[in-house]
Design a protein around this motif. Sequence first.
Motif, PDB file in Angstrom:
ATOM      1  N   LEU A 121       0.810  -1.215   0.000  1.00 50.22           N
ATOM      2  CA  LEU A 121       0.000   0.000   0.000  1.00 50.22           C
ATOM      3  C   LEU A 121       0.844   1.267   0.000  1.00 50.22           C
ATOM      4  CD1 LEU A 121      -2.959  -1.003   2.342  1.00 50.22           C
ATOM      5  CD2 LEU A 121      -3.141  -0.272  -0.034  1.00 50.22           C
ATOM      6  N   CYS A 122       1.956   1.275   0.732  1.00 50.90           N
ATOM      7  CA  CYS A 122       2.736   2.514   0.791  1.00 50.90           C
ATOM      8  C   CYS A 122       3.814   2.563  -0.281  1.00 50.90           C
ATOM      9  CB  CYS A 122       3.325   2.731   2.175  1.00 50.90           C
ATOM     10  SG  CYS A 122       4.640   1.584   2.639  1.00 50.90           S
ATOM     11  N   HIS A 123       3.976   1.473  -1.017  1.00 45.78           N
ATOM     12  CA  HIS A 123       4.960   1.472  -2.103  1.00 45.78           C
ATOM     13  C   HIS A 123       4.342   2.029  -3.380  1.00 45.78           C
ATOM     14  CE1 HIS A 123       7.875   0.039  -5.057  1.00 45.78           C
ATOM     15  NE2 HIS A 123       6.864  -0.487  -5.718  1.00 45.78           N
ATOM     16  N   SER A 128       6.136   1.682   5.608  1.00 49.60           N
ATOM     17  CA  SER A 128       5.271   1.891   6.776  1.00 49.60           C
ATOM     18  C   SER A 128       4.116   0.903   6.875  1.00 49.60           C
ATOM     19  CB  SER A 128       4.716   3.317   6.773  1.00 49.60           C
ATOM     20  OG  SER A 128       3.917   3.524   5.637  1.00 49.60           O
ATOM     21  N   CYS A 129       3.576   0.438   5.756  1.00 49.29           N
ATOM     22  CA  CYS A 129       2.352  -0.370   5.851  1.00 49.29           C
ATOM     23  C   CYS A 129       2.637  -1.816   6.246  1.00 49.29           C
ATOM     24  CB  CYS A 129       1.562  -0.304   4.547  1.00 49.29           C
ATOM     25  SG  CYS A 129       2.230  -1.304   3.201  1.00 49.29           S
ATOM     26  N   LYS A 130       3.818  -2.298   5.903  1.00 46.70           N
ATOM     27  CA  LYS A 130       4.280  -3.661   6.231  1.00 46.70           C
ATOM     28  C   LYS A 130       3.514  -4.769   5.520  1.00 46.70           C
ATOM     29  CE  LYS A 130       7.422  -2.046   8.900  1.00 46.70           C
ATOM     30  NZ  LYS A 130       8.493  -1.493   8.068  1.00 46.70           N
ATOM     31  N   LEU A 131       2.649  -4.385   4.610  1.00 46.02           N
ATOM     32  CA  LEU A 131       1.902  -5.409   3.871  1.00 46.02           C
ATOM     33  C   LEU A 131       2.805  -6.242   2.971  1.00 46.02           C
ATOM     34  CD1 LEU A 131      -0.982  -4.648   4.650  1.00 46.02           C
ATOM     35  CD2 LEU A 131      -1.514  -4.586   2.232  1.00 46.02           C
ATOM     36  N   CYS A 132       3.893  -5.656   2.552  1.00 37.96           N
ATOM     37  CA  CYS A 132       4.769  -6.328   1.593  1.00 37.96           C
ATOM     38  C   CYS A 132       5.787  -7.228   2.280  1.00 37.96           C
ATOM     39  CB  CYS A 132       5.487  -5.293   0.741  1.00 37.96           C
ATOM     40  SG  CYS A 132       6.763  -4.429   1.667  1.00 37.96           S
ATOM     41  N   THR A 133       5.587  -7.477   3.576  1.00 35.63           N
ATOM     42  CA  THR A 133       6.536  -8.311   4.318  1.00 35.63           C
ATOM     43  C   THR A 133       6.615  -9.708   3.707  1.00 35.63           C
ATOM     44  OG1 THR A 133       6.117  -7.089   6.344  1.00 35.63           O
ATOM     45  CG2 THR A 133       7.071  -9.293   6.588  1.00 35.63           C
ATOM     46  N   SER A 187       9.573  -6.186   1.577  1.00 36.82           N
ATOM     47  CA  SER A 187      10.149  -6.386   0.239  1.00 36.82           C
ATOM     48  C   SER A 187      10.359  -5.070  -0.491  1.00 36.82           C
ATOM     49  CB  SER A 187       9.274  -7.325  -0.589  1.00 36.82           C
ATOM     50  OG  SER A 187       7.965  -6.826  -0.678  1.00 36.82           O
ATOM     51  N   CYS A 188       9.717  -3.990  -0.015  1.00 38.74           N
ATOM     52  CA  CYS A 188       9.903  -2.698  -0.692  1.00 38.74           C
ATOM     53  C   CYS A 188      11.182  -2.002  -0.252  1.00 38.74           C
ATOM     54  CB  CYS A 188       8.706  -1.781  -0.470  1.00 38.74           C
ATOM     55  SG  CYS A 188       8.519  -1.213   1.227  1.00 38.74           S
ATOM     56  N   THR A 189      11.764  -2.438   0.857  1.00 38.11           N
ATOM     57  CA  THR A 189      12.995  -1.788   1.327  1.00 38.11           C
ATOM     58  C   THR A 189      14.206  -2.715   1.274  1.00 38.11           C
ATOM     59  OG1 THR A 189      12.379  -2.342   3.595  1.00 38.11           O
ATOM     60  CG2 THR A 189      11.860  -0.128   2.875  1.00 38.11           C
TER      61      THR A 189
HETATM   62  S1  FES Z   1       4.745  -1.549   0.658  1.00 38.61           S
HETATM   63 FE1  FES Z   1       4.354  -0.709   2.619  1.00 38.61          FE
HETATM   64  S2  FES Z   1       6.012  -1.490   3.813  1.00 38.61           S
HETATM   65 FE2  FES Z   1       6.437  -2.206   1.817  1.00 38.61          FE
END
Ligand code: FES
Length: 239
Positions: free
Chosen positions: A34-36, A45-50, A60-62
């Motif tokens: 969501l935040c990517h 921040s959203c942590k959905l992509c963990t 996975s976005c960082t």
């Molecule tokens: S897309 Fe939100 S933390 Fe990675």
Amino acid sequence: MDKTFILDGKTIPFEEGETIMEAASAAGVYIPHLCHHPEFKPHGSCKLCTVSIGGRLGASCTNKAAAGMVVESETEALNADRRALTQMLFVEGNHICPSCEKSGNCQLQAVAYHLDMLTPHFTHFYPARDIDASHPDVLLERNRCILCELCVRASRDVDGKNVFGIGGRGIKSRLIVNSASGRLADTNLSVTDRAVEVCPTGAILRKRHGFTVPIGRRLYDHHDIAEVPVAGMKEPRSS
Ligand code: FES
Ligand code: SF4
């Protein structure tokens, strides 16, 4: 391109410096997020992509891709965590989809559908954050804001205006407007700014554009979010 890693058993090529999310997107593999947004620096921040990276959890976005790494994303446990995170986002705001004009075009709602979120599960907070209707062309409904900071990044890095920021701590965190009065009307925000367009939820809305697309023709009416590329996403490269 000779560097690869494994994602859910699939070989994913990547270029040096790319994140797992970027390489996966380029290979046409969806990881919920969501935040990517491909145009902006990762926010994490959203942590959905963990995902699980060699057994260790990371966004996975960082996290950068590395040759030979073994990544898991589509597991029952990770999707259950993503569903819980999405449920938390729903209850800490007022995401009343039946009365929201973003319904059908909203990434938060579409991710919830993708994750088979059938109930909000947690107790609703029903916040009463300020709504800013002062701008002639743009409405800010903070009770639908998920603090992804996409508008902050877009306004600062693309529009060059720095209209938005985040203020407060913890549950009191809020999207703030950088003007002396704190009102949108007192900024140089324009309805054509990238910051207005990029909001994934119904928090930043163009006025007088609500409910213009009939049900059945909205972005996610017939397609799961995994099948709808985010605007700005690179075309999947052939591996
Ligand atoms: S897309 Fe939100 S933390 Fe990675
Ligand atoms: S207003 Fe929209 S883009 Fe800005 S932080 Fe909130 S949800 Fe994200």
